[in-house]
Design a protein around this motif. Structure first.
Motif, PDB file in Angstrom:
ATOM      1  N   ARG A  15       0.807  -1.211   0.000  1.00 22.54           N
ATOM      2  CA  ARG A  15       0.000   0.000   0.000  1.00 22.54           C
ATOM      3  C   ARG A  15       0.848   1.271   0.000  1.00 22.54           C
ATOM      4  NH1 ARG A  15      -4.928  -2.447   1.375  1.00 22.54           N
ATOM      5  NH2 ARG A  15      -4.918  -4.177  -0.081  1.00 22.54           N
ATOM      6  N   GLY A  16       2.108   1.135  -0.444  1.00 25.29           N
ATOM      7  CA  GLY A  16       2.983   2.302  -0.491  1.00 25.29           C
ATOM      8  C   GLY A  16       2.806   3.140  -1.741  1.00 25.29           C
ATOM      9  N   GLY A  17       2.042   2.634  -2.711  1.00 24.82           N
ATOM     10  CA  GLY A  17       1.793   3.404  -3.925  1.00 24.82           C
ATOM     11  C   GLY A  17       2.200   2.692  -5.196  1.00 24.82           C
ATOM     12  N   ALA A  18       3.134   1.727  -5.095  1.00 26.52           N
ATOM     13  CA  ALA A  18       3.627   1.045  -6.296  1.00 26.52           C
ATOM     14  C   ALA A  18       2.773  -0.161  -6.675  1.00 26.52           C
ATOM     15  CB  ALA A  18       5.073   0.609  -6.091  1.00 26.52           C
ATOM     16  N   VAL A 155       3.225   1.799   6.438  1.00 28.67           N
ATOM     17  CA  VAL A 155       2.421   1.573   7.649  1.00 28.67           C
ATOM     18  C   VAL A 155       1.191   0.707   7.347  1.00 28.67           C
ATOM     19  CG1 VAL A 155       0.942   2.744   9.341  1.00 28.67           C
ATOM     20  CG2 VAL A 155       3.178   3.714   8.744  1.00 28.67           C
ATOM     21  N   GLU A 156       0.454   1.075   6.306  1.00 26.50           N
ATOM     22  CA  GLU A 156      -0.783   0.337   6.001  1.00 26.50           C
ATOM     23  C   GLU A 156      -0.484  -1.120   5.643  1.00 26.50           C
ATOM     24  OE1 GLU A 156      -3.291   2.231   3.106  1.00 26.50           O
ATOM     25  OE2 GLU A 156      -4.662   0.545   3.020  1.00 26.50           O
ATOM     26  N   THR A 157       0.628  -1.352   4.968  1.00 24.25           N
ATOM     27  CA  THR A 157       0.992  -2.723   4.609  1.00 24.25           C
ATOM     28  C   THR A 157       1.201  -3.564   5.863  1.00 24.25           C
ATOM     29  OG1 THR A 157       2.027  -1.965   2.558  1.00 24.25           O
ATOM     30  CG2 THR A 157       2.662  -4.144   3.355  1.00 24.25           C
ATOM     31  N   PHE A 158       1.937  -3.032   6.846  1.00 25.15           N
ATOM     32  CA  PHE A 158       2.152  -3.816   8.075  1.00 25.15           C
ATOM     33  C   PHE A 158       0.843  -4.006   8.852  1.00 25.15           C
ATOM     34  CE2 PHE A 158       6.742  -2.803   7.580  1.00 25.15           C
ATOM     35  CZ  PHE A 158       7.213  -4.104   7.670  1.00 25.15           C
ATOM     36  N   TYR A 159      -0.032  -3.010   8.785  1.00 28.21           N
ATOM     37  CA  TYR A 159      -1.343  -3.153   9.434  1.00 28.21           C
ATOM     38  C   TYR A 159      -2.072  -4.378   8.848  1.00 28.21           C
ATOM     39  CZ  TYR A 159      -6.314  -2.284  10.298  1.00 28.21           C
ATOM     40  OH  TYR A 159      -7.642  -2.426  10.649  1.00 28.21           O
ATOM     41  N   TYR A 160      -2.052  -4.470   7.513  1.00 35.36           N
ATOM     42  CA  TYR A 160      -2.784  -5.578   6.893  1.00 35.36           C
ATOM     43  C   TYR A 160      -2.039  -6.912   6.990  1.00 35.36           C
ATOM     44  CZ  TYR A 160      -6.632  -2.778   5.129  1.00 35.36           C
ATOM     45  OH  TYR A 160      -7.756  -1.993   5.045  1.00 35.36           O
ATOM     46  N   ILE A 161      -0.723  -6.887   7.137  1.00 36.20           N
ATOM     47  CA  ILE A 161       0.006  -8.145   7.402  1.00 36.20           C
ATOM     48  C   ILE A 161      -0.543  -8.768   8.684  1.00 36.20           C
ATOM     49  CG2 ILE A 161       2.236  -9.121   8.091  1.00 36.20           C
ATOM     50  CD1 ILE A 161       2.110  -8.405   5.129  1.00 36.20           C
ATOM     51  N   ARG A 173      -9.045  -1.405   1.922  1.00 34.83           N
ATOM     52  CA  ARG A 173      -7.906  -0.522   2.051  1.00 34.83           C
ATOM     53  C   ARG A 173      -8.392   0.795   2.655  1.00 34.83           C
ATOM     54  NH1 ARG A 173      -5.008   1.599  -3.119  1.00 34.83           N
ATOM     55  NH2 ARG A 173      -3.947   2.667  -1.440  1.00 34.83           N
ATOM     56  N   PHE A 174      -7.459   1.654   3.011  1.00 38.70           N
ATOM     57  CA  PHE A 174      -7.825   2.936   3.608  1.00 38.70           C
ATOM     58  C   PHE A 174      -7.735   4.039   2.547  1.00 38.70           C
ATOM     59  CE2 PHE A 174      -6.848   0.342   7.223  1.00 38.70           C
ATOM     60  CZ  PHE A 174      -7.744   0.773   8.192  1.00 38.70           C
ATOM     61  N   TYR A 175      -8.788   4.849   2.507  1.00 44.59           N
ATOM     62  CA  TYR A 175      -8.849   5.990   1.591  1.00 44.59           C
ATOM     63  C   TYR A 175      -8.906   7.268   2.426  1.00 44.59           C
ATOM     64  CZ  TYR A 175     -10.518   2.362  -1.655  1.00 44.59           C
ATOM     65  OH  TYR A 175     -10.659   1.219  -2.415  1.00 44.59           O
ATOM     66  N   CYS A 176      -8.144   8.269   2.046  1.00 41.78           N
ATOM     67  CA  CYS A 176      -8.325   9.558   2.720  1.00 41.78           C
ATOM     68  C   CYS A 176      -8.923  10.545   1.718  1.00 41.78           C
ATOM     69  CB  CYS A 176      -7.047  10.071   3.359  1.00 41.78           C
ATOM     70  SG  CYS A 176      -5.707  10.425   2.260  1.00 41.78           S
ATOM     71  N   ILE A 177     -10.003  11.170   2.129  1.00 42.13           N
ATOM     72  CA  ILE A 177     -10.760  12.085   1.274  1.00 42.13           C
ATOM     73  C   ILE A 177     -10.624  13.495   1.836  1.00 42.13           C
ATOM     74  CG2 ILE A 177     -13.034  12.581   0.301  1.00 42.13           C
ATOM     75  CD1 ILE A 177     -13.740   9.643   0.681  1.00 42.13           C
ATOM     76  N   SER A 178     -10.278  14.452   0.969  1.00 41.39           N
ATOM     77  CA  SER A 178      -9.952  15.780   1.503  1.00 41.39           C
ATOM     78  C   SER A 178     -10.323  16.906   0.542  1.00 41.39           C
ATOM     79  CB  SER A 178      -8.449  15.844   1.812  1.00 41.39           C
ATOM     80  OG  SER A 178      -7.703  15.655   0.630  1.00 41.39           O
ATOM     81  N   LYS A 179      -9.866  18.107   0.900  1.00 45.41           N
ATOM     82  CA  LYS A 179     -10.025  19.363   0.165  1.00 45.41           C
ATOM     83  C   LYS A 179     -11.469  19.863   0.185  1.00 45.41           C
ATOM     84  CE  LYS A 179      -8.054  22.539  -2.459  1.00 45.41           C
ATOM     85  NZ  LYS A 179      -8.084  23.802  -1.773  1.00 45.41           N
ATOM     86  N   VAL A 186     -10.675   9.571   6.880  1.00 41.17           N
ATOM     87  CA  VAL A 186     -10.106   8.303   6.423  1.00 41.17           C
ATOM     88  C   VAL A 186     -11.184   7.233   6.533  1.00 41.17           C
ATOM     89  CG1 VAL A 186      -8.319   6.568   6.829  1.00 41.17           C
ATOM     90  CG2 VAL A 186      -7.799   8.999   7.154  1.00 41.17           C
ATOM     91  N   PHE A 187     -11.336   6.444   5.484  1.00 43.08           N
ATOM     92  CA  PHE A 187     -12.398   5.450   5.422  1.00 43.08           C
ATOM     93  C   PHE A 187     -11.817   4.111   4.960  1.00 43.08           C
ATOM     94  CE2 PHE A 187     -14.010   9.654   4.521  1.00 43.08           C
ATOM     95  CZ  PHE A 187     -15.160   9.759   5.278  1.00 43.08           C
ATOM     96  N   GLU A 188     -12.187   3.036   5.650  1.00 41.03           N
ATOM     97  CA  GLU A 188     -11.761   1.694   5.225  1.00 41.03           C
ATOM     98  C   GLU A 188     -12.891   1.063   4.427  1.00 41.03           C
ATOM     99  OE1 GLU A 188     -10.901  -1.148   8.310  1.00 41.03           O
ATOM    100  OE2 GLU A 188      -9.723  -2.411   6.943  1.00 41.03           O
ATOM    101  N   LEU A 189     -12.600   0.808   3.140  1.00 41.72           N
ATOM    102  CA  LEU A 189     -13.623   0.315   2.219  1.00 41.72           C
ATOM    103  C   LEU A 189     -13.010  -0.712   1.265  1.00 41.72           C
ATOM    104  CD1 LEU A 189     -15.133   3.831   1.393  1.00 41.72           C
ATOM    105  CD2 LEU A 189     -16.252   2.057   2.760  1.00 41.72           C
ATOM    106  N   PRO A 190     -13.832  -1.462   0.526  1.00 38.50           N
ATOM    107  CA  PRO A 190     -13.297  -2.478  -0.397  1.00 38.50           C
ATOM    108  C   PRO A 190     -12.320  -1.906  -1.416  1.00 38.50           C
ATOM    109  CG  PRO A 190     -15.639  -2.823  -0.060  1.00 38.50           C
ATOM    110  CD  PRO A 190     -15.312  -1.530   0.634  1.00 38.50           C
ATOM    111  N   ILE A 191     -11.316  -2.717  -1.765  1.00 41.44           N
ATOM    112  CA  ILE A 191     -10.272  -2.250  -2.675  1.00 41.44           C
ATOM    113  C   ILE A 191     -10.767  -2.038  -4.104  1.00 41.44           C
ATOM    114  CG2 ILE A 191      -8.298  -3.203  -1.426  1.00 41.44           C
ATOM    115  CD1 ILE A 191      -8.410  -5.644  -3.216  1.00 41.44           C
ATOM    116  N   ASP A 192     -11.860  -2.706  -4.478  1.00 40.39           N
ATOM    117  CA  ASP A 192     -12.301  -2.623  -5.872  1.00 40.39           C
ATOM    118  C   ASP A 192     -13.421  -1.613  -6.097  1.00 40.39           C
ATOM    119  OD1 ASP A 192     -14.166  -4.030  -4.467  1.00 40.39           O
ATOM    120  OD2 ASP A 192     -14.396  -5.653  -5.918  1.00 40.39           O
ATOM    121  N   TRP A 193     -13.752  -0.818  -5.101  1.00 37.46           N
ATOM    122  CA  TRP A 193     -14.784   0.196  -5.292  1.00 37.46           C
ATOM    123  C   TRP A 193     -14.244   1.316  -6.173  1.00 37.46           C
ATOM    124  CZ3 TRP A 193     -18.235   1.519  -0.438  1.00 37.46           C
ATOM    125  CH2 TRP A 193     -19.009   0.398  -0.129  1.00 37.46           C
ATOM    126  N   SER A 194     -15.130   1.874  -6.992  1.00 37.98           N
ATOM    127  CA  SER A 194     -14.726   2.994  -7.850  1.00 37.98           C
ATOM    128  C   SER A 194     -14.671   4.293  -7.041  1.00 37.98           C
ATOM    129  CB  SER A 194     -15.731   3.146  -8.986  1.00 37.98           C
ATOM    130  OG  SER A 194     -16.984   3.554  -8.470  1.00 37.98           O
TER     131      SER A 194
END
Length: 323
Positions: A15-18, A155-161, A173-179, A186-194
């Motif tokens: 979950r680091g971005g790559a 951090v998130e990767t170790f949380y899910y390990i 996964r965790f999503y942060c919604i802003s602006k 921060v919301f924990e929701l399914p990874i495949d949601w649009s």
């Protein structure tokens, strides 16, 4: 069943971005033969408007520490560090130490800025060298901290390990919604949601015309219209913008951020950002020249900062064609 097999069966990506396979990364680390190995939890989180790692450290520190302990137990002769952004070290350092107790986990306070989130720069900073990225290969998995194989997960990767080990992982996964979103957080929701579904379910779908930046706060891609039906990549950030946003000022904000945070080591990145700022500050913007510079930076910069930064600019310029 060992932990790598569990991670592989979960089809878990870091979950680091790559979005790299964590099972494959751990397998490669396991296969490196060395008398000493290092494990690093990267809590450098430096993207603007991205704050999910801070949320996890504040709310689930035990789970993160447990994920690191699982790695320590699995990889023999290993030592672990949590590499914390300066303010996170000051805010949560004592709390983390109380949870760690006598485990082989040490805290390290980040010595630089945004670029320290990049793996090789992170290692250089821990070795008190210049905070600059290094050419890969060798990768940190092969030759990292103190010349030893080094596993770096965020951090998130170790949380899910930890969750995978307890068989509690539910493909979220965790999503942060802003602006300009109504209910930032921060919301924990399914990874495949649009993107669209996430905004609707969190009651953040705007009633006004908008576009979003996904994946990162400065390097994330601008998406709108039908692209909102795609899932979220990168760090899980969703930044909502009203279309009334001044787009030139938004690009000026990004370029000023990168001028402050780039290391100046490679020419395309260092000179590219200065030329981009000149163009954006001019009375008549040369859009073709701006695009040419961004394309060159994307192809020739040394590290991920220079290669990923053009994504936000180019996708925003693409959107401007339709306005």
């Amino acid at each position: 069943m060992d932990i790598i097999t569990r991670i592989r069966k979960a089809n878990f990506l870091g979950r680091g971005g790559a979005n790299f396979s964590t099972a494959k990364k751990w397998e490669m680390f396991k296969n490196e033969k060395m008398d000493k190995k290092y494990i690093i939890c990267n809590a450098s989180e430096g993207e603007p408007d991205v704050f999910k790692d801070e949320y996890l450290i504040a709310n689930f520190p035990e789970e993160i520490i447990n994920g690191i302990k699982i790695a320590l137990d699995f990889f023999s002769n290993s030592q672990a560090y949590i590499y914390l952004r300066k303010d996170l070290y000051l805010k949560f350092g004592l709390k983390l130490k109380k949870i760690i107790k006598k485990e082989k986990i040490k805290l390290f306070k980040e010595t630089g800025g945004y670029l320290c989130g990049e793996e090789t720069t992170l290692i250089s900073s821990m070795e008190h060298q210049r905070r600059e990225p290094k050419i890969k290969p060798p990768y940190p998995l092969q030759k990292g901290l103190k010349g030893k194989p080094t596993l770096i997960n965020n951090v998130e990767t170790f949380y899910y390990i930890s969750k995978i080990a307890k068989q509690e992982y539910k493909k979220t996964r965790f999503y942060c919604i802003s602006k300009d979103a109504k209910k930032q957080g921060v919301f924990e929701l399914p990874i495949d949601w649009s993107v669209k579904k996430i905004l609707q379910k969190t009651k953040n779908y705007p009633e006004y015309d908008f576009f979003v930046q996904v994946g990162g706060g400065a390097c994330g891609k601008i998406v709108f219209g039908k692209e909102l039906n795609k899932s979220v990549c990168g760090t899980g950030a969703i930044i909502v913008y009203n279309v009334k946003q001044d787009l030139i000022k938004l690009m000026q904000k990004w370029v000023n951020f990168y001028i402050n945070e780039n290391c100046g080591k490679c020419v395309p990145c260092r000179e590219g950002f200065y030329r981009i700022r000149e163009i954006l500050n001019s009375k008549k913007i040369d859009w073709k020249l701006l695009k040419d510079i961004l394309e060159v930076m994307k192809e020739t910069s040394l590290c991920g900062l220079g290669t990923s930064a053009p994504t936000a600019f180019l996708s925003l310029m693409e959107m401007m064609k339709y306005r």
